[in-house]
Design a protein around this motif. Structure first.
Motif, short mmCIF file in Angstrom:
data_model
loop_
_atom_site.label_atom_id
_atom_site.label_comp_id
_atom_site.label_asym_id
_atom_site.label_seq_id
_atom_site.Cartn_x
_atom_site.Cartn_y
_atom_site.Cartn_z
N ALA A 1 9.28 -9.24 -3.64
CA ALA A 1 8.49 -8.06 -3.99
C ALA A 1 7.89 -8.21 -5.39
CB ALA A 1 9.35 -6.80 -3.90
N MET A 2 8.67 -8.74 -6.32
CA MET A 2 8.16 -8.97 -7.68
C MET A 2 7.00 -9.97 -7.66
SD MET A 2 8.11 -8.39 -10.90
CE MET A 2 9.57 -7.86 -11.75
N GLU A 3 7.12 -10.99 -6.85
CA GLU A 3 6.05 -11.98 -6.73
C GLU A 3 4.79 -11.35 -6.14
OE1 GLU A 3 5.27 -16.18 -4.44
OE2 GLU A 3 7.30 -15.78 -5.17
N GLU A 4 4.95 -10.53 -5.12
CA GLU A 4 3.80 -9.82 -4.53
C GLU A 4 3.14 -8.93 -5.58
OE1 GLU A 4 5.29 -7.57 -1.22
OE2 GLU A 4 5.82 -9.35 -0.08
N LEU A 5 3.96 -8.18 -6.31
CA LEU A 5 3.45 -7.26 -7.32
C LEU A 5 2.63 -7.99 -8.38
CD1 LEU A 5 3.47 -4.34 -8.50
CD2 LEU A 5 5.48 -5.05 -9.81
N THR A 6 3.18 -9.09 -8.90
CA THR A 6 2.52 -9.78 -10.00
C THR A 6 1.37 -10.67 -9.56
OG1 THR A 6 4.19 -11.52 -9.95
CG2 THR A 6 4.53 -9.71 -11.49
#
Length: 124
Positions: free
Chosen positions: A82-87
């Motif tokens: 999710a963090m990778e998607e967000l950034t």
């Protein structure tokens, strides 16, 4: 003493078994229940990127929950993907980020802005 224990056990078993009380009150026909239920607004897929300690994320979650708006919560502190998607995908370092129907992206939360974005999405 035995009488008290035995009575307690009987009551516990009766409560656990449900005692059959519901059988005395027939359920309402399904069509009557459905007829009285309010129509729910159809929402597109909504994904909320959040963290547990963020007050704006909490506000968004409470808003969605209180209005029965289905959403997927992705806590970016707990979920590396999710963090990778967000950034990377949504180019954001901050939360909340709300994705409506995989197309409309809102950075931050404002109830009026959210409702307008949903209406705009539904028009397309």
């Amino acid at each position: 003493m035995r009488k008290i224990i035995a009575t307690s056990l009987v009551l516990a078993v009766a409560l656990a078994a449900g005692t059959g009380m519901a059988a005395e009150f027939p359920a309402a026909p399904q069509s009557k229940i459905d007829a009285k239920a309010p129509k729910q607004q159809q929402y597109p897929k909504i994904v909320l990127y959040s963290v547990a300690w963020c007050p704006h994320c909490k506000e968004a979650k409470e808003y969605f929950t209180s209005r029965d708006i289905p959403f997927i919560n992705k806590d970016v502190e707990l979920d590396d993907k999710a963090m990778e998607e967000l950034t990377k995908k949504y180019k954001s370092q901050g939360v909340p980020v709300i994705v409506i129907g995989d197309k409309k992206v809102l950075k931050g939360f404002n109830p009026d802005m959210f409702e307008k974005a949903v209406k705009d999405f539904q028009k397309k």
